[in-house]
Design an enzyme around this catalytic site. Structure first.
Site, short mmCIF file in Angstrom:
data_model
loop_
_atom_site.label_atom_id
_atom_site.label_comp_id
_atom_site.label_asym_id
_atom_site.label_seq_id
_atom_site.Cartn_x
_atom_site.Cartn_y
_atom_site.Cartn_z
N TRP A 331 19.02 -6.39 -44.99
CA TRP A 331 20.41 -6.01 -44.75
C TRP A 331 21.21 -5.98 -46.06
CZ3 TRP A 331 24.95 -8.70 -45.77
CH2 TRP A 331 26.11 -8.09 -45.28
N HIS A 332 20.91 -6.92 -46.95
CA HIS A 332 21.70 -6.99 -48.18
C HIS A 332 21.43 -5.82 -49.12
CE1 HIS A 332 22.75 -11.16 -47.08
NE2 HIS A 332 23.75 -11.01 -47.91
N GLY A 333 20.30 -5.19 -49.04
CA GLY A 333 20.06 -4.07 -49.93
C GLY A 333 18.74 -3.39 -49.68
#
Length: 490
Positions: A331-333
């Protein structure tokens, strides 16, 4: 538009605030709520108006899905809704990542689409997933599209959270008492907003200077500068997100809206699980409620009985936790570095849970040092843009790239030269400010109450007014450049 920009502080905010309470006093509450929703959409469109159609389409589809689910309770429709939201997020965030990996695996040459990532798509997508799930569970009542638009786009939480539930926000917007000016909330809101602005402008942006200097020569960075860089990044991340969270809570309070606490002194934690539970609290709750528990149920009810696998409850929980934090990393990248970061975080949690069963209690200082050190090591993958870059940086962190000290210490520590130490200026050590800043960061995060504690104890007084004016003016005078918040890119 950024919270830390003059256009926002001196233009947008006074206009929205004045208009909201003016409409509240001369017109119906629905007009003032509409004003707030329209202004929030304008706030979002300020960055790039071309993102607005994506936001509108997403809101319209979720709104009608939610309305259908409140009356029909069709689980298939709920699943379709969740898949729609995840597909939208996946297309904008992961398309090029998937294509590049497909090309690498199968030696193909499919062109990248270079899809631009709409601002805040992760946050408004998650928020709308909670909405349709709540509709399915019959937790949403009495809403219109304008109210729904305000729930999604309310500008204090739109860009980087906190992720909030409809049932928490809408009763506050519809409460008649919240449509009147509340001077205590205004003073408390300005107090917490000014603290957040100070954290962002004076602290986070200063740490960013050291990080930027170090990132410019990663190929030759050595032991001391590598640690200076990663520690500076750790504190930059802390004050950046903490500052944003404070400003979001303070801004919402100006409109008599209470947002949930999203950041609670994570660096004071003495074990890794506690640290994560204090960081981006609403995202962690979302992941636990909408990812962890469904995964755990899926394993225990579908996978294990069907395949007749014998797993202890501890192993099931650990597998679910690893999956949870792997998804958190994704989700973060869109990059393998974030995947590895997520796995390392999951491993940290599992190791802690295993260790805690041994009932061996470490001294508090040692436990804190282990927790904080492990956090720094995981953040290497969070910061570096590629796996190779991260491995090179680890070599520096463990001393395989040599040791360089400031030239000014060459007289005092000259015997170290015979052990391979060098005394030359580097982009980081040529200025001692970085070391003082790291020390100041440690003192602030460990030695003082956090903003939430200060806000809870806040009472309007001349002393607080002077404190507010002092740090606000100092922060405003240092608005020499406008820098984005780190979480905006997620």
């Amino acid at each position: 538009m950024l919270f830390n920009s003059p256009a926002f502080i001196f233009g947008f905010l006074p206009l929205v605030f004045g208009g909201y309470f003016l409409f509240s006093s001369i017109a119906s509450p629905s007009i003032s709520r509409s004003w707030l929703a329209v202004c929030s959409i304008f706030f979002y469109g300020w960055w790039n108006p071309s993102y607005l159609p994506i936001l509108f389409v997403s809101m319209l589809i979720n709104f009608f899905l939610g309305r259908f689910l409140t009356t029909h309770k069709k689980k298939t429709v709920l699943v379709i809704g969740i898949l729609f939201n995840l597909s939208l997020l996946g297309y904008f965030k992961y398309t090029d990542f998937l294509i590049s990996n497909f090309n690498f695996t199968f030696s193909t040459h499919i062109s990248l689409l270079h899809v631009a990532l709409p601002l805040a798509i992760s946050f408004f997508t998650f928020q709308q997933i909670t909405f349709i799930v709540d509709c399915f569970k019959n937790k949403v009542k009495n809403y219109s599209f304008m109210n729904y638009a305000l729930f999604v786009t309310f500008f204090p939480h739109l860009v980087a959270g906190p992720i909030v539930h409809h049932k928490i926000m809408m009763p506050q917007f519809q409460n008649e008492h919240n449509h009147k000016i509340n001077y205590e909330n205004i003073s408390r809101g300005l107090f917490i907003f000014s603290i957040g602005l100070f954290k962002k402008v004076i602290l986070a942006d200063q740490f960013a200077t050291t990080v930027g200097s170090g990132m410019g020569y990663l190929d030759t960075i050595d032991f001391f500068d590598a640690w200076a860089l990663i520690l500076s990044y750790t504190f930059q991340l802390y004050f950046d997100f903490s500052g944003y969270s404070d400003m979001a809570i303070g801004l919402a309070l100006l409109f008599n809206i209470k947002l949930p606490i999203n950041f609670n002194s994570p660096y004071k934690a003495t074990q890794f699980q506690d640290l994560l539970s204090r960081w981006h609290i609403t995202l962690t709750h979302f992941l636990y409620e909408y990812v962890y528990f469904p995964i755990n149920r899926f394993f225990s009810r579908k996978v294990i009985p069907r395949w007749k696998i014998r797993l202890s409850s501890t192993t099931q929980v650990n597998l679910s936790l690893m999956t949870l934090f792997l998804m958190s990393g994704i989700w973060h990248g869109a990059g393998w570095n974030f995947v590895i970061w997520g796995l390392l975080v999951g491993i940290g949690i599992v190791v802690y849970r295993t260790w805690s069963k041994c009932k061996i209690r470490l001294p508090t200082i040692l436990a804190w040092m282990l927790t904080f050190s492990y956090l720094n090591l995981t953040l290497v993958f969070f910061k570096m843009e590629s796996f190779q870059q991260a491995l090179l940086f680890f070599k520096a962190l463990f001393g395989f790239q040599g040791f360089t000290l400031p030239f000014e210490l060459s007289g005092l520590l000259s015997p170290l030269a015979s052990y391979g130490f060098r005394f030359v200026p580097t982009p980081i050590n040529k200025d001692w400010k970085y070391a003082a800043l790291i020390g100041l960061g440690l003192i602030i995060v460990l030695g003082f109450k956090n903003s939430s504690e200060k806000m809870a104890a806040f009472k309007p007084s001349i002393l607080h007014a002077l404190f507010f004016i002092l740090i606000l003016v100092y922060a405003l005078l240092n608005l020499t450049k406008i820098s984005e918040f780190l979480y905006f890119k997620f």
